[in-house]
Motif scaffolding. Structure first.
Motif, mmCIF file in Angstrom:
data_model
loop_
_atom_site.group_PDB
_atom_site.id
_atom_site.type_symbol
_atom_site.label_atom_id
_atom_site.label_comp_id
_atom_site.label_asym_id
_atom_site.label_seq_id
_atom_site.Cartn_x
_atom_site.Cartn_y
_atom_site.Cartn_z
ATOM 1 N N GLY A 87 0.788 -1.237 0.219
ATOM 2 C CA GLY A 87 -0.106 -0.013 0.056
ATOM 3 C C GLY A 87 0.976 1.199 -0.054
ATOM 4 N N VAL A 88 0.324 2.338 -0.648
ATOM 5 C CA VAL A 88 1.166 3.536 -0.631
ATOM 6 C C VAL A 88 0.336 4.470 0.147
ATOM 7 C CG1 VAL A 88 1.770 5.348 -2.274
ATOM 8 C CG2 VAL A 88 2.043 3.333 -2.910
ATOM 9 N N HIS A 89 0.830 4.953 1.053
ATOM 10 C CA HIS A 89 0.233 5.780 2.257
ATOM 11 C C HIS A 89 0.595 7.222 2.241
ATOM 12 C CE1 HIS A 89 -0.449 2.119 4.744
ATOM 13 N NE2 HIS A 89 0.757 1.626 4.034
ATOM 14 N N LEU A 103 -0.226 9.492 -0.114
ATOM 15 C CA LEU A 103 -0.645 10.254 -1.176
ATOM 16 C C LEU A 103 -1.169 11.604 -0.966
ATOM 17 C CD1 LEU A 103 -2.651 7.334 -3.025
ATOM 18 C CD2 LEU A 103 -0.390 8.521 -3.996
ATOM 19 N N PHE A 104 -1.402 11.772 0.519
ATOM 20 C CA PHE A 104 -1.873 13.091 0.821
ATOM 21 C C PHE A 104 -1.016 14.411 0.453
ATOM 22 C CE2 PHE A 104 -3.057 16.779 3.760
ATOM 23 C CZ PHE A 104 -4.344 16.969 3.351
ATOM 24 N N LEU A 140 0.082 14.880 -2.262
ATOM 25 C CA LEU A 140 -0.274 15.148 -3.715
ATOM 26 C C LEU A 140 -1.100 16.716 -3.446
ATOM 27 C CD1 LEU A 140 -1.700 11.896 -5.528
ATOM 28 C CD2 LEU A 140 0.450 12.788 -5.662
ATOM 29 N N ILE A 141 -1.700 16.699 -2.358
ATOM 30 C CA ILE A 141 -2.335 17.898 -2.046
ATOM 31 C C ILE A 141 -1.355 18.978 -1.769
ATOM 32 C CG2 ILE A 141 -4.376 18.801 -0.889
ATOM 33 C CD1 ILE A 141 -5.548 15.966 -0.627
ATOM 34 N N ARG A 171 0.779 20.054 -4.291
ATOM 35 C CA ARG A 171 0.200 20.095 -5.418
ATOM 36 C C ARG A 171 0.964 19.495 -6.464
ATOM 37 N NH1 ARG A 171 0.807 24.341 -1.781
ATOM 38 N NH2 ARG A 171 -0.100 26.353 -2.440
ATOM 39 N N ILE A 172 0.853 18.082 -6.630
ATOM 40 C CA ILE A 172 1.574 17.191 -7.358
ATOM 41 C C ILE A 172 0.826 16.509 -8.500
ATOM 42 C CG2 ILE A 172 2.812 15.153 -7.424
ATOM 43 C CD1 ILE A 172 3.664 15.557 -4.427
ATOM 44 N N VAL A 215 -7.427 15.838 -6.915
ATOM 45 C CA VAL A 215 -7.086 15.362 -5.359
ATOM 46 C C VAL A 215 -7.572 16.424 -4.689
ATOM 47 C CG1 VAL A 215 -6.091 13.969 -3.777
ATOM 48 C CG2 VAL A 215 -5.854 13.565 -5.941
ATOM 49 N N CYS A 216 -8.898 16.466 -3.827
ATOM 50 C CA CYS A 216 -9.093 17.687 -3.246
ATOM 51 C C CYS A 216 -8.941 17.466 -1.653
ATOM 52 C CB CYS A 216 -10.517 18.044 -3.632
ATOM 53 S SG CYS A 216 -11.251 19.409 -2.637
ATOM 54 N N GLY A 217 -9.315 16.356 -1.328
ATOM 55 C CA GLY A 217 -9.124 15.856 -0.008
ATOM 56 C C GLY A 217 -9.066 14.370 0.331
ATOM 57 N N MET A 218 -8.722 13.926 1.592
ATOM 58 C CA MET A 218 -8.650 12.587 1.864
ATOM 59 C C MET A 218 -9.187 12.624 3.241
ATOM 60 S SD MET A 218 -5.248 11.175 0.037
ATOM 61 C CE MET A 218 -5.376 10.983 -1.716
ATOM 62 N N TYR A 233 -7.977 11.601 7.690
ATOM 63 C CA TYR A 233 -7.266 12.619 8.682
ATOM 64 C C TYR A 233 -7.084 12.225 10.065
ATOM 65 C CZ TYR A 233 -8.347 15.582 4.689
ATOM 66 O OH TYR A 233 -8.319 16.080 3.472
ATOM 67 N N THR A 247 -2.102 5.960 8.062
ATOM 68 C CA THR A 247 -3.191 5.886 6.746
ATOM 69 C C THR A 247 -3.295 4.500 6.111
ATOM 70 O OG1 THR A 247 -1.556 6.531 5.363
ATOM 71 C CG2 THR A 247 -2.714 8.423 6.323
ATOM 72 N N GLU A 248 -4.401 4.141 5.847
ATOM 73 C CA GLU A 248 -4.743 3.238 4.803
ATOM 74 C C GLU A 248 -3.666 3.179 3.584
ATOM 75 O OE1 GLU A 248 -9.276 1.790 4.963
ATOM 76 O OE2 GLU A 248 -8.992 3.982 4.295
ATOM 77 N N GLY A 249 -3.200 2.198 3.261
ATOM 78 C CA GLY A 249 -2.289 1.959 1.968
ATOM 79 C C GLY A 249 -3.259 1.901 0.785
ATOM 80 N N VAL A 250 -2.881 2.449 -0.435
ATOM 81 C CA VAL A 250 -3.572 2.347 -1.561
ATOM 82 C C VAL A 250 -2.786 1.431 -2.247
ATOM 83 C CG1 VAL A 250 -4.287 3.798 -3.640
ATOM 84 C CG2 VAL A 250 -4.746 4.551 -1.162
ATOM 85 N N GLY A 278 -3.066 16.720 -7.145
ATOM 86 C CA GLY A 278 -3.448 17.361 -5.895
ATOM 87 C C GLY A 278 -3.501 19.039 -6.122
ATOM 88 N N PHE A 279 -4.354 19.562 -5.655
ATOM 89 C CA PHE A 279 -4.579 21.093 -5.924
ATOM 90 C C PHE A 279 -4.985 21.732 -4.483
ATOM 91 C CE2 PHE A 279 -8.967 22.108 -6.007
ATOM 92 C CZ PHE A 279 -9.589 20.617 -5.885
ATOM 93 N N LEU A 280 -4.549 22.840 -4.449
ATOM 94 C CA LEU A 280 -4.912 23.697 -3.200
ATOM 95 C C LEU A 280 -5.627 24.882 -3.612
ATOM 96 C CD1 LEU A 280 -2.145 23.596 -0.690
ATOM 97 C CD2 LEU A 280 -4.457 22.670 -0.492
#
Lengths: 346, 346
Positions: A268-270, A272-273, A275-276, A279-280, B254-257, B261, B266-269, B284-286
């Motif tokens: 699992g990739v943990h 990814l947040f 990215l936000i 801004r990736i 990707v706005c949020g997760m 939080y 975190t869970e792995g993807v 991702g963006f802000l």
């Protein structure tokens, strides 16, 4: 008329059955059958003599019974297929004639009957090694080019990290990035490969990921100010560490995830947040979408090869008998540089 | 001259200490102190009376002692801050005068001394509810707009999926997508929210993710041909299921997760390889990067609100005493629509 009956013995690499976990040599069988060396009257097929075959990581996915993917699975009991360089020995297709050199999808065997020759590229430049058309002048080369320039959107002087950096694609991405005046770091799995990256391919820095207790720390050491472009070849833990080290508005062209291909369940990739917060843009790509750019790519890369401005390292296995070992070696990192199989010297 | 000494009592919402796991009401304290209602001579600050405060998921990250993130942590023992709507009651800044209505970063308290009033937006249109400037006419509105149009690159008639779809951002993204003639499906966490999505906001379909044994199956039921745009608000398992259902060249703004939080880990993807096979762009963006577009956004959205072409649902908690409960309710999905705190009726 005698020619119409010409036959030859045909050594072939057969996949015995679909593979779970790491593929083994015993998953393959090398056997010899007969092949007709001319095309049937009225057919638009070609018969080729295979010269070089390409070992590519994506081929792992074809060893699974996974329909609906972007490439169909191999057929157990039949010779596997992949990219190769070949000479046309008979042709029913107007675009090809006996003697032409081509590269494209062919069989892992001495001779192949190819029923869709439209997909083959004719080789026009033979002042460079023919084997290069399995790599720098073929699919991996275009992959590196499209992934770095089109997906990566590099700017002069950016900070670029490449995993599996001594492989067919990685070594080229690194050199393209150096030509763009980027700061380039690569990871690889042995001291020999790390030396190659630094001393042959001109990377600014390189590390052996197997020697690093903490990939995050290794990346922070190499990129104290962060990474603009991560050219992703491996996935898993490395991706997680990279996500913690990306600069604002960084880009991650996703080319492959070789560390995950033999796992029953992927890691699992943990992170990814990130990215936000940074801004990736993370973007997967497949080279097939970029084949229309191939002529443009050749125009760029051929002069660089001829002038010695791009180095290219191949690991050539001799003979179809050694092809299974060469192919599965990709997944343990046995190869140094682009893994090729030499089928026949002409 | 008497005015220069004016003081008032000031109810404030204080963060007691940094929070691990799910935040609780007891992590906050509502207490009353004194505040001076005028700015010091020569200062460029403003004093505002807060009218509405915005509860936003990103505020969870400020309850951690995590420096170096895109927003600084809250200061334990001090009132927390966030977006709000306020009236200027004294100003040393040339851009603002007593009586102006503004929205922007303010304190969770009755009155705030704001030392950087340049960051405030002046409210020019008051024919719409003032509370809307915490949502559809404020940061969440611009987030939906920028994320959908700029990052999502929508085309007419595409297939759009939105998680946390009844929230401040999700409900707007869905309606923007309908205006673009997209097929729109949302997920939410209760029957009431699902009904809202289908009956009020005009989503084509919606489901309660808590009722679904298998999110992959739920998505395949709603999108037999796959998803073009996934507007990501939740992360974790939902993202993993979506990755299996994206169409070729899909996009994931990707706005949020929010599902992640409050987790210590975190869970792995697991399904990121789909980025490659489907050539997906995940970005991702802000909203901060898009503030220059705010006037353009207002020009678009104000007429839509006035003409009733966009619906907007708020969940308004009455009084600062109820603010902690309202804020932490975001993370259990207690709110129906945009969560706002009413501080004062004028």
């Amino acid at each position: 008329m005698a020619e119409r009956l010409e036959e030859a013995s045909n050594k072939q690499v057969i996949l015995r059955d679909y593979v779970n976990g790491f593929p083994k040599e015993s998953d393959f069988e090398v056997r010899t059958s007969k092949v007709r060396l001319n095309v049937a009257e009225g057919s638009k097929s070609v018969v080729v003599k295979n010269l070089y075959l390409s070992c590519d990581p994506y081929m792992r996915s074809r060893m699974r019974n996974l329909t609906g993917s972007y490439v169909p699975p191999f057929t157990p009991g039949s010779p596997i297929t992949g990219n190769g360089v070949a000479r046309v020995i008979d042709s029913g297709h107007p675009n090809f004639k006996k003697g032409d050199l081509v590269w494209g999808l062919t069989g892992w065997e001495e001779y192949s009957l190819l029923t869709e020759p439209e997909t083959l590229f004719k080789i026009e430049h033979t002042d460079v090694p023919l084997s290069y058309y399995t790599g720098i002048l073929g699919m991996p080369g275009l992959t590196a080019y499209a992934g770095f320039y089109e997906v990566g959107s590099p700017k002069e002087g950016e900070y670029v990290f490449i995993s599996a950096a001594s492989g067919a694609v990685g070594q080229l991405v690194g050199q393209f990035a150096k030509l763009k005046n980027c700061y380039v770091v690569g990871s690889a799995g042995s001291k020999e490969k790390v030396d190659l990256l630094k001393n042959k391919f001109g990377f600014d820095e390189a590390f052996n990921y197997k020697d690093e207790q903490d990939l995050d720390k290794a990346l922070k050491r190499c990129f104290p100010d962060g990474i603009d472009i991560y050219f992703e070849n491996v996935g898993g833990k490395m991706l997680d560490a990279v996500l913690l080290n990306m600069k604002l508005h960084g880009r991650i062209p996703v080319c492959g995830m070789i560390s995950q291909y033999n796992l029953e369940e992927t890691e699992g990739v943990h992170n990814l947040f990130c990215l936000i917060t940074q801004r990736i843009r993370m973007e997967g790509f497949l080279v097939f979408d970029y084949y229309p750019m191939y002529p443009k790519y050749l125009d760029m890369v051929l002069p660089l090869i001829r002038e010695g401005k791009i180095k290219y390292v191949e690991d050539i296995a001799d003979g179809l008998e050694n092809a299974p070992k060469a192919l599965i070696g990709l997944f343990s990192g046995r190869n140094i540089g682009k893994q090729v199989v030499l089928v026949a010297r002409e």
